[in-house]
Design an enzyme around this catalytic site. Structure first.
Site, PDB file in Angstrom:
ATOM      1  N   HIS A   1      -2.537   6.594  -8.530  1.00 27.64           N
ATOM      2  CA  HIS A   1      -3.241   5.457  -7.929  1.00 27.64           C
ATOM      3  C   HIS A   1      -4.398   5.999  -7.068  1.00 27.64           C
ATOM      4  CE1 HIS A   1      -4.059   1.521  -6.664  1.00 27.64           C
ATOM      5  NE2 HIS A   1      -2.978   1.206  -5.988  1.00 27.64           N
TER       6      HIS A   1
ATOM      7  N   CYS B   1       1.051   1.737   1.105  1.00 27.99           N
ATOM      8  CA  CYS B   1       0.047   1.159   0.193  1.00 27.99           C
ATOM      9  C   CYS B   1       0.209  -0.353   0.059  1.00 27.99           C
ATOM     10  CB  CYS B   1       0.137   1.833  -1.161  1.00 27.99           C
ATOM     11  SG  CYS B   1       1.788   1.740  -1.902  1.00 27.99           S
TER      12      CYS B   1
ATOM     13  N   GLN C   1      -6.186   3.843  -4.229  1.00 29.60           N
ATOM     14  CA  GLN C   1      -5.394   3.678  -3.006  1.00 29.60           C
ATOM     15  C   GLN C   1      -5.518   4.922  -2.137  1.00 29.60           C
ATOM     16  OE1 GLN C   1      -3.348   0.951  -1.877  1.00 29.60           O
ATOM     17  NE2 GLN C   1      -3.518   2.204  -0.055  1.00 29.60           N
TER      18      GLN C   1
ATOM     19  N   ASP D   1       6.514   4.252   0.138  1.00 26.80           N
ATOM     20  CA  ASP D   1       6.203   3.258  -0.890  1.00 26.80           C
ATOM     21  C   ASP D   1       7.542   2.726  -1.417  1.00 26.80           C
ATOM     22  OD1 ASP D   1       4.937   1.741  -2.855  1.00 26.80           O
ATOM     23  OD2 ASP D   1       4.592   3.437  -4.210  1.00 26.80           O
TER      24      ASP D   1
ATOM     25  N   ARG E   1      -9.450  -0.321   1.296  1.00 31.09           N
ATOM     26  CA  ARG E   1      -9.540  -0.372  -0.170  1.00 31.09           C
ATOM     27  C   ARG E   1     -10.905  -0.904  -0.569  1.00 31.09           C
ATOM     28  NH1 ARG E   1      -5.015  -0.786  -3.390  1.00 31.09           N
ATOM     29  NH2 ARG E   1      -6.569  -0.559  -5.042  1.00 31.09           N
TER      30      ARG E   1
ATOM     31  N   ARG F   1      -5.751  -1.578 -14.612  1.00 33.51           N
ATOM     32  CA  ARG F   1      -4.408  -1.329 -14.062  1.00 33.51           C
ATOM     33  C   ARG F   1      -3.428  -1.493 -15.202  1.00 33.51           C
ATOM     34  NH1 ARG F   1      -1.484  -3.542  -8.671  1.00 33.51           N
ATOM     35  NH2 ARG F   1      -2.783  -1.845  -7.928  1.00 33.51           N
TER      36      ARG F   1
HETATM   37  N1  NVA Z   1       4.395   2.450  -6.612  1.00 36.05           N
HETATM   38  C1  NVA Z   1       3.967   1.086  -6.556  1.00 36.05           C
HETATM   39  C2  NVA Z   1       2.598   1.003  -5.936  1.00 36.05           C
HETATM   40  C3  NVA Z   1       2.055  -0.377  -5.779  1.00 36.05           C
HETATM   41  C4  NVA Z   1       0.684  -0.391  -5.210  1.00 36.05           C
HETATM   42  C5  NVA Z   1       3.962   0.497  -7.943  1.00 36.05           C
HETATM   43  O1  NVA Z   1       3.522   1.179  -8.883  1.00 36.05           O
HETATM   44  O2  NVA Z   1       4.417  -0.630  -8.114  1.00 36.05           O
HETATM   45  N1   CP Z   2      -1.713  -1.225  -2.948  1.00 36.58           N
HETATM   46  C1   CP Z   2      -2.038  -1.938  -4.038  1.00 36.58           C
HETATM   47  O1   CP Z   2      -2.553  -1.414  -5.024  1.00 36.58           O
HETATM   48  O2   CP Z   2      -1.802  -3.267  -3.923  1.00 36.58           O
HETATM   49  P1   CP Z   2      -1.841  -4.334  -5.113  1.00 36.58           P
HETATM   50  O3   CP Z   2      -0.712  -4.017  -6.039  1.00 36.58           O
HETATM   51  O4   CP Z   2      -1.675  -5.665  -4.438  1.00 36.58           O
HETATM   52  O5   CP Z   2      -3.174  -4.235  -5.812  1.00 36.58           O
END
Ligand code: NVA
Ligand code: CP
Length: 300
Positions: free
Chosen positions: A129, A259, A132, A219, A287, A102
């Site tokens: 992502h 998400c 997800q 989101d 997930r 990540r």
């Molecule tokens: N768009 C959000 C998704 C989190 C799962 C982010 O990148 O923070």
């Molecule tokens: N939806 C998601 O990826 O959650 P986290 O940021 O908690 O991993």
């Protein structure tokens, strides 16, 4: 399939095959069956951003498959002090059987795959992502029976989630609509692809986008790494909220997915969130199943 770098790399058949395996693994888990498909395998999990779901579902997933998930924080790795990705990739390939990462830049994930010799899984970048969206597709098919004729509507920022959702929707034959403010559109190349390949609409009106939708999705307005833009984004996204009024435009039996983490009172009202909490938390559970399927496909 050698890696999961982005959903666009997968064919429709590959996506469906992951979802089928995910359904099977979910069913087995519910019946207390835990087959050790990945006995003795080790997955390194690099996190350059925070995570609840991704971290815990990958770690438990590896454990349930008989393998081991190694949490590697950016704060502890030399990569956080500037060691090149190409060196990190070549080193980790000698210890591990797979890497989940990540991070911010998509290029970093692609480079890890390019220079390493083991499967790489994208656990979120600024661009997409995929893990997800596999769980989201699983949840939609579970609740709606199939993807045929469905319309998926996304309200909010044209961010990593929007980019992956439009690819996932079009590849599985769903219609995709998005309502976003000017200047916050999803990736231009993906938009061009979606327009050419499927039924894609972009509008500035959440209600117009939501018209006759089977699935509503939203989101956060400010993603991880955009904390400094919070005030500016709050102004830009005012009105881009999945509330009762927007839901009234969707089909009466429309699902709502998120998400997570969610900001009640911003992209979604507490009322809509709680009315659809069953779907949203099933999505979060999925997930685990979807990623276990990806891990089996890539690491077994
Ligand atoms: N768009 C959000 C998704 C989190 C799962 C982010 O990148 O923070
Ligand atoms: N939806 C998601 O990826 O959650 P986290 O940021 O908690 O991993």
């Amino acid at each position: 399939m050698k890696h999961l770098l982005k959903l666009a790399d997968l064919s429709r058949e590959e996506i469906l095959s992951i979802l089928n395996l995910a359904d099977q693994l979910k069913y087995e888990r519910k019946n207390g069956i835990f087959t050790h498909h990945l006995q003795g395998k080790k997955l390194g999990m690099i996190f350059q951003k925070s995570s609840t779901r991704t971290r815990v579902s990958f770690e438990t997933g590896m454990y349930e498959l008989g393998g081991y998930g190694l949490f590697l924080s950016n704060r502890d790795l030399q990569i956080g002090r500037g060691e090149p990705v190409e060196d990190t990739a070549r080193v980790l390939s000698r210890y591990l059987d797979g890497i989940m990462i990540r991070t911010f830049e998509q290029k970093e994930v692609e480079d890890l795959a390019k220079y390493g010799t083991i499967p790489v899984i994208n656990g979120l970048t600024d661009y997409c992502h995929p893990c997800q969206v596999l769980a989201d597709l699983m949840t939609i098919r579970e609740r709606k029976g199939s993807f045929r004729g469905l319309k998926l509507c996304f309200v909010g920022d044209g961010n990593n989630m929007a980019n992956s959702l439009m690819v996932g929707a079009i590849k599985t034959g769903m219609k995709f609509s998005i309502a976003c403010p000017e200047g916050y559109e999803p990736d231009a190349a993906l938009t061009a692809w979606a327009k050419a390949e499927g039924d894609f609409t972009l509008t500035r009106s959440p209600e117009e986008a939501a018209k006759d939708a089977d699935v509503m999705y939203t989101d956060v307005w400010a993603s991880m790494g955009q904390e400094g833009e919070k005030a500016k984004r709050e102004r830009a996204f005012a009105g881009f909220c999945v509330d009762k009024k927007v839901m009234a435009a969707a089909k009466p039996d429309a699902m709502v997915l998120h998400c997570l983490p969610a900001h009640r009172g911003e992209e979604i009202t507490a009322e809509v969130f709680e009315a659809h909490a069953d779907e949203i938390f099933e999505e979060a559970e999925n997930r685990l199943h979807a990623q276990k399927a990806v891990l089996v496909k890539l690491l077994k």
